[in-house]
Design an enzyme around this catalytic site. Structure first.
Site, PDB file in Angstrom:
ATOM      1  N   ASP A  37      -5.934  45.356  57.705  1.00 55.29           N
ATOM      2  CA  ASP A  37      -4.878  46.420  57.951  1.00 55.29           C
ATOM      3  C   ASP A  37      -4.447  45.981  59.211  1.00 55.29           C
ATOM      4  OD1 ASP A  37      -4.910  49.477  56.586  1.00 55.29           O
ATOM      5  OD2 ASP A  37      -3.901  49.215  58.729  1.00 55.29           O
ATOM      6  N   ASN A  90      -1.166  46.066  48.985  1.00 59.95           N
ATOM      7  CA  ASN A  90      -1.111  47.421  49.048  1.00 59.95           C
ATOM      8  C   ASN A  90      -0.305  48.001  50.158  1.00 59.95           C
ATOM      9  OD1 ASN A  90      -2.155  50.226  48.397  1.00 59.95           O
ATOM     10  ND2 ASN A  90      -3.084  49.924  50.470  1.00 59.95           N
ATOM     11  N   TYR A 156      12.670  52.353  51.080  1.00 59.37           N
ATOM     12  CA  TYR A 156      11.404  52.278  50.451  1.00 59.37           C
ATOM     13  C   TYR A 156      11.432  51.988  48.922  1.00 59.37           C
ATOM     14  CZ  TYR A 156       7.008  54.359  48.892  1.00 59.37           C
ATOM     15  OH  TYR A 156       5.664  54.365  48.200  1.00 59.37           O
ATOM     16  N   LYS A 160      10.398  48.909  46.600  1.00 55.78           N
ATOM     17  CA  LYS A 160       9.541  49.358  45.762  1.00 55.78           C
ATOM     18  C   LYS A 160       9.922  48.696  44.200  1.00 55.78           C
ATOM     19  CE  LYS A 160       6.031  50.915  48.089  1.00 55.78           C
ATOM     20  NZ  LYS A 160       4.931  50.244  47.990  1.00 55.78           N
ATOM     21  N   ILE A 189      -0.015  60.599  45.309  1.00 51.54           N
ATOM     22  CA  ILE A 189      -1.264  60.423  45.278  1.00 51.54           C
ATOM     23  C   ILE A 189      -1.880  60.922  46.543  1.00 51.54           C
ATOM     24  CG2 ILE A 189      -3.296  58.659  45.174  1.00 51.54           C
ATOM     25  CD1 ILE A 189      -1.538  58.766  42.740  1.00 51.54           C
ATOM     26  N   THR A 191      -3.111  61.081  49.946  1.00 57.24           N
ATOM     27  CA  THR A 191      -3.327  60.013  50.923  1.00 57.24           C
ATOM     28  C   THR A 191      -2.718  60.630  52.327  1.00 57.24           C
ATOM     29  OG1 THR A 191      -1.396  58.871  50.480  1.00 57.24           O
ATOM     30  CG2 THR A 191      -3.127  58.026  49.475  1.00 57.24           C
TER      31      THR A 191
HETATM   32  P1  NAD Z   1      -1.711  55.204  53.891  1.00 60.86           P
HETATM   33  O1  NAD Z   1      -0.649  55.402  54.947  1.00 60.86           O
HETATM   34  O2  NAD Z   1      -2.659  56.408  53.841  1.00 60.86           O
HETATM   35  O3  NAD Z   1      -2.150  54.026  53.941  1.00 60.86           O
HETATM   36  C1  NAD Z   1      -1.332  52.663  54.105  1.00 60.86           C
HETATM   37  C2  NAD Z   1      -2.089  51.707  55.141  1.00 60.86           C
HETATM   38  O4  NAD Z   1      -1.174  50.449  55.175  1.00 60.86           O
HETATM   39  C3  NAD Z   1      -2.432  52.197  56.632  1.00 60.86           C
HETATM   40  O5  NAD Z   1      -4.078  51.817  56.611  1.00 60.86           O
HETATM   41  C4  NAD Z   1      -1.553  51.319  57.396  1.00 60.86           C
HETATM   42  O6  NAD Z   1      -2.222  51.361  58.598  1.00 60.86           O
HETATM   43  C5  NAD Z   1      -1.409  50.376  56.595  1.00 60.86           C
HETATM   44  N1  NAD Z   1      -0.343  49.583  56.984  1.00 60.86           N
HETATM   45  C6  NAD Z   1       0.796  50.098  57.337  1.00 60.86           C
HETATM   46  N2  NAD Z   1       1.830  49.118  57.838  1.00 60.86           N
HETATM   47  C7  NAD Z   1       1.079  48.079  57.493  1.00 60.86           C
HETATM   48  C8  NAD Z   1       1.627  46.394  57.848  1.00 60.86           C
HETATM   49  N3  NAD Z   1       2.638  46.253  58.373  1.00 60.86           N
HETATM   50  N4  NAD Z   1       0.605  45.684  57.816  1.00 60.86           N
HETATM   51  C9  NAD Z   1      -0.795  45.967  57.418  1.00 60.86           C
HETATM   52  N5  NAD Z   1      -1.051  47.361  57.085  1.00 60.86           N
HETATM   53  C10 NAD Z   1      -0.252  48.196  57.093  1.00 60.86           C
HETATM   54  O7  NAD Z   1      -0.780  55.282  52.360  1.00 60.86           O
HETATM   55  P2  NAD Z   1      -1.306  55.289  50.939  1.00 60.86           P
HETATM   56  O8  NAD Z   1      -0.505  56.434  50.312  1.00 60.86           O
HETATM   57  O9  NAD Z   1      -2.625  54.942  50.777  1.00 60.86           O
HETATM   58  O10 NAD Z   1      -0.389  54.024  50.490  1.00 60.86           O
HETATM   59  C11 NAD Z   1      -0.746  52.680  50.085  1.00 60.86           C
HETATM   60  C12 NAD Z   1       0.239  52.030  49.189  1.00 60.86           C
HETATM   61  O11 NAD Z   1       0.592  52.756  47.977  1.00 60.86           O
HETATM   62  C13 NAD Z   1       1.714  52.005  49.869  1.00 60.86           C
HETATM   63  O12 NAD Z   1       2.279  50.673  49.300  1.00 60.86           O
HETATM   64  C14 NAD Z   1       2.596  53.108  49.189  1.00 60.86           C
HETATM   65  O13 NAD Z   1       4.022  52.787  49.217  1.00 60.86           O
HETATM   66  C15 NAD Z   1       2.007  53.160  47.720  1.00 60.86           C
HETATM   67  N6  NAD Z   1       2.268  54.417  47.209  1.00 60.86           N
HETATM   68  C16 NAD Z   1       1.840  55.594  47.641  1.00 60.86           C
HETATM   69  C17 NAD Z   1       1.726  56.781  47.068  1.00 60.86           C
HETATM   70  C18 NAD Z   1       1.339  58.119  47.473  1.00 60.86           C
HETATM   71  O14 NAD Z   1       1.657  59.136  47.111  1.00 60.86           O
HETATM   72  N7  NAD Z   1       0.100  58.058  48.436  1.00 60.86           N
HETATM   73  C19 NAD Z   1       2.697  56.736  46.070  1.00 60.86           C
HETATM   74  C20 NAD Z   1       3.167  55.660  45.309  1.00 60.86           C
HETATM   75  C21 NAD Z   1       3.031  54.280  46.266  1.00 60.86           C
END
Ligand code: NAD
Length: 249
Positions: A37, A90, A156, A160, A189, A191
């Site tokens: 991270d 991720n 975004y 994606k 999701i 989060t």
């Molecule tokens: P989150 O914000 O809870 O976690 C994301 C993590 O990525 C954090 O720990 C952050 O520090 C880290 N991060 C951000 N930029 C970074 C970088 N440049 N280098 C390394 N680490 C970095 O988000 P999440 O909801 O767990 O999302 C995880 C993935 O799932 C993402 O790619 C997001 O686009 C995708 N996603 C999430 C959802 C949702 O509803 N939560 C839906 C579709 C896709």
């Protein structure tokens, strides 16, 4: 799943949300887990959780948008564990909520460099190593925003969608070399990202989901694990939608 015993799994953005849950699940199934991270405190927090559960894990700090850091992440992983079997690319950010004409070049570049270029950079160096070790499994994190449009999120959504194109192309290039490459497309999701995006009103999104509820990070993690297991041995180049029915509307 015995098959993850002695395997090495790397998860980027593993300090929070979906990445953290997936890292914990890989450890539960016996893998040695590299938690990466850009945020050291939260990443180390995930490692501590895994160790408390009796798993083996190491934290490596990396901003996926910076090529030298990605290169170092992969070389440190191989140095420490001697191999790399499974990866979940991720890490991602949602970016600013703006229409296309409001979006500045800076804000476009910030989101695309993490969400799309970051995935490309990670695959570039992961594939190098996996080829040397005779194969591997890669899962990239797209989104339902990689399938359909969402207003005010153009960098975004473009990133994606781009991840799915990258995934298909990489899958074709390495299909004969023992590397399976797929993507997951989560819906909404629960989060920290979703809480930021909805300004805390997560439940208002639940009403829009055909299943009537928000998804949980473990429901994405299960699919990632399955895609990295031999149970999905004939699947490559796919984008698996996990959205409670959202894109069927
Ligand atoms: P989150 O914000 O809870 O976690 C994301 C993590 O990525 C954090 O720990 C952050 O520090 C880290 N991060 C951000 N930029 C970074 C970088 N440049 N280098 C390394 N680490 C970095 O988000 P999440 O909801 O767990 O999302 C995880 C993935 O799932 C993402 O790619 C997001 O686009 C995708 N996603 C999430 C959802 C949702 O509803 N939560 C839906 C579709 C896709």
């Amino acid at each position: 799943m015995e098959e993850f015993q002695y395997k090495v799994a790397l998860i980027t953005g593993a300090g929070s949300g979906i990445g953290r849950e997936t890292a914990k699940m890989f450890a539960k199934y016996g893998a040695q887990v590299v938690v990466s991270d850009q945020d050291e405190t939260s990443g180390q927090g995930t490692v501590n959780m895994i160790r408390e559960l009796g798993g083996k894990s190491t934290f490596i700090k990396c901003n996926v948008a910076v090529e030298a850091e990605v290169q170092e992440l992969i070389s440190k992983t191989v140095k420490e564990y001697g191999r790399l079997d499974c990866v979940f690319n991720n890490a991602g950010i949602e970016g600013k909520s703006q229409t296309i004409n409001e979006c500045t070049r800076e804000s476009w570049d910030t989101t695309v460099s993490v969400d799309l270029t970051g995935v490309w950079l990670c695959m570039k160096y992961e594939i190098e190593v996996m080829q040397k070790f005779g194969g591997g499994k890669i899962v990239n994190c797209s989104s339902i925003a990689g399938i359909i449009g969402f207003e005010n999120l153009s960098p975004y959504v473009a990133s994606k969608h781009g991840i799915i194109g990258l995934t298909k192309t990489a899958a074709l290039e390495f299909a004969k070399k023992g590397i399976r490459i797929n993507a997951v497309c989560p819906g909404v999701i629960e989060t920290p990202m979703l809480r930021r995006f909805t300004q805390g009103d997560v439940e208002s999104m639940a009403k829009e989901v055909p299943m009537g509820r928000i998804g949980q990070p473990n429901e994405i993690a299960e699919t990632v694990i399955w895609l990295c297991s031999d149970k999905s041995s004939y699947i490559t180049g796919q984008a698996i939608i996990i959205d409670g029915g959202w894109t069927s509307k």
